[in-house]
Design an enzyme around this catalytic site. Structure first.
Site, PDB file in Angstrom:
ATOM      1  N   ASP A 175      -3.009   6.351  -3.240  1.00 55.52           N
ATOM      2  CA  ASP A 175      -1.860   5.725  -2.584  1.00 55.52           C
ATOM      3  C   ASP A 175      -1.318   4.629  -3.497  1.00 55.52           C
ATOM      4  OD1 ASP A 175      -4.131   4.133  -2.245  1.00 55.52           O
ATOM      5  OD2 ASP A 175      -3.406   3.271  -0.378  1.00 55.52           O
ATOM      6  N   ASP A 196      -1.487   1.317  -3.778  1.00 57.29           N
ATOM      7  CA  ASP A 196      -2.321   0.250  -4.346  1.00 57.29           C
ATOM      8  C   ASP A 196      -3.713   0.729  -4.713  1.00 57.29           C
ATOM      9  OD1 ASP A 196      -3.252   0.490  -1.723  1.00 57.29           O
ATOM     10  OD2 ASP A 196      -3.728  -1.635  -1.552  1.00 57.29           O
ATOM     11  N   ASP A 207      -6.395   1.812  -3.194  1.00 54.84           N
ATOM     12  CA  ASP A 207      -7.656   1.544  -2.499  1.00 54.84           C
ATOM     13  C   ASP A 207      -8.151   2.784  -1.760  1.00 54.84           C
ATOM     14  OD1 ASP A 207      -5.784   1.519  -0.457  1.00 54.84           O
ATOM     15  OD2 ASP A 207      -6.480  -0.343   0.456  1.00 54.84           O
ATOM     16  N   SER A 245       0.814  -1.212   0.000  1.00 56.79           N
ATOM     17  CA  SER A 245       0.000   0.000   0.000  1.00 56.79           C
ATOM     18  C   SER A 245       0.849   1.263   0.000  1.00 56.79           C
ATOM     19  CB  SER A 245      -0.959  -0.030   1.189  1.00 56.79           C
ATOM     20  OG  SER A 245      -1.842   1.055   1.163  1.00 56.79           O
TER      21      SER A 245
END
Length: 449
Positions: free
Chosen positions: A238, A240, A242, A95
């Site tokens: 960010d 990743d 999500d 992440s």
């Protein structure tokens, strides 16, 4: 003994994350599943992605499960593909962590991250080393699929009023942080008829543009672009993707709490439920009350919020870090869906981002950290519960003390030897007063237990 933190297993490459360790992770996951299960697997853009992925895949195949490799994709795209095409999913991502980190996130067949009790089953297999080892004829197979990102984009397009967004003629700047959203969000914006200026939208796991955590201090470039006055919205993901953070047309950083509240203010109706952690703003409570809806609080952590939303059939949910969960899409944080929904709100209301923010209740927030040895954390928590037992408190996650127009949440970090204090009040003076008091009292408890 724990492997999983708040969001998956994370570690530094060459230290915690070695090929041997990762292969055992794969074998533990595979042994948890049935022989022949199909595991969807994707990764973000980190330099170590291939190493981590191949080590985990080796362990999975050795237990007789199959892998559907979808390549580089945002975590919510991996989750959607798992829900539609797999029995289980694995996202190789850390992440927002620095580039030397990587991680392994496990996803149930419904596309939602596993609840803690299922993670514990995988941990039990890992630490006992009771792995299933199949014979040569039962070893799993790998199948590559390249359509996951396109399927994800199509699904989002089907759930927002694309015609209204196209008619608005927005000009936006998007910063993909050199992460997985490089493969999705700029293309989604183009399909929505948005004129796009892109920053850090070339995939690069070294994150040369800036650190992948979307904090104000990392976003100087996009804030400068927005201060030019030529754009309607700034969008930041960010690593990743999500989560999504917004910059308004004047260059102001909009906290995740505020974007969550804007969407809640737009979509909640009488009788609806909104799920959010105890660390979220009172603005959500005010908005829910105005709409005749109700707020349900949980521990901190997106998987916990998502599972509570499934349980209660909530209309909307999310966290104060820019993570929004839309049940009509799927029960997980989804940065691109949050981006598209915000554009829809702006198009339908014909309001600028700053105007949407101005409609929200005004609160002031701050977070601080206090060092605390890990071995003291449980005793400190019990000490805090005893100390504040006569006050209006919630003990869902740490200790949350609530007053008239203010609250303070004191909770131990799950990854660092610290306690975190979150505070919110209607005035900056009250915020400073309560932070000073509760930080002093926390230090006193740490010293005596």
């Amino acid at each position: 003994m724990k492997l999983f933190g708040t969001n998956g297993i994370r570690g530094v490459i060459g230290e915690e994350f070695t090929p041997e360790f990762l292969a055992r992770i794969g074998m533990a996951i595979g042994s948890y599943l049935n022989i022949g299960a199909n595991v969807v697997l994707g990764s973000d853009t980190r330099v170590s992605g291939d190493m981590v992925k191949n080590a985990v895949v080796s362990g999975l195949l050795a237990t007789g499960v199959n892998v559907i490799d979808i390549g580089t994709a945002p975590t919510p795209a991996i989750q959607l593909y798992t829900k539609n095409h797999g029995d289980f999913g694995v996202a190789i991502t850390a992440s927002h962590n620095p580039p030397e980190f990587n991680g392994v996130k496990v996803i149930g067949g419904d596309g939602t991250e596993l609840p803690r009790e299922e993670e514990e089953r995988i941990e039990k297999i890992f630490f006992s080393e009771k792995f299933r080892r199949v014979k040569w004829g039962e070893v799993g197979k790998i199948k590559a699929k390249k359509d996951a990102n396109e399927e994800y984009i199509r699904r989002i397009l089907s759930l927002v009023d694309a015609e209204k967004i196209r008619a608005a003629g927005f000009n936006v700047v998007i910063d993909c942080a050199n992460g997985a959203s490089c493969f999705t969000s700029p293309y989604l914006l183009e399909m929505l008829g948005v004129r796009v200026v892109s920053l850090n939208c070339q995939p690069d796991g070294r994150f040369p543009g800036h650190e992948s955590e979307p904090k104000p201090e990392n976003l100087g470039d996009i804030i400068s672009f927005m201060k030019s006055g030529e754009f309607d919205l700034g969008i930041v993901h960010d690593g990743d993707a999500d989560r999504v953070i917004f910059i308004d047309e004047r260059g102001n950083f909009i906290t995740g709490d505020k974007s969550l509240a804007i969407v809640a203010n737009y979509i909640l109706k009488e009788g609806d439920l909104l799920v959010t952690p105890v660390s979220s703003s009172m603005a959500l409570e005010d908005i829910a009350r105005k709409r005749g809806a109700k707020v349900i609080y949980t521990k901190v952590g997106a998987p916990i919020v998502a599972r509570k939303m499934i349980e209660t059939r909530a209309r909307f949910g999310g966290e104060e870090n820019g993570g929004m969960i839309f049940p009509e899409m799927q029960y997980c944080r989804d940065g691109a869906m949050g981006m598209a929904k915000m554009l829809e709100i702006m198009a339908k209301t014909r309001k600028k981002m700053s105007e949407l923010v101005a409609e929200l209740p005004v609160y002031y927030q701050k977070k601080v950290s206090v060092p605390c040895p890990n071995e003291k954390k449980e005793r400190v928590l019990e000490g805090l519960k005893n100390r504040y037992s006569g006050e209006n408190v919630l003990t869902i996650d740490g200790v949350k003390i609530m007053g008239d127009g203010w609250w303070v949440l004191i909770r131990p970090s799950g990854t660092e030897p610290i306690y975190r204090i979150y505070a919110e009040a209607r005035s900056e003076e009250k915020l400073a007063e309560i932070l000073e008091r509760y930080e002093r009292e926390l230090r006193e408890v740490i010293a005596i237990v």
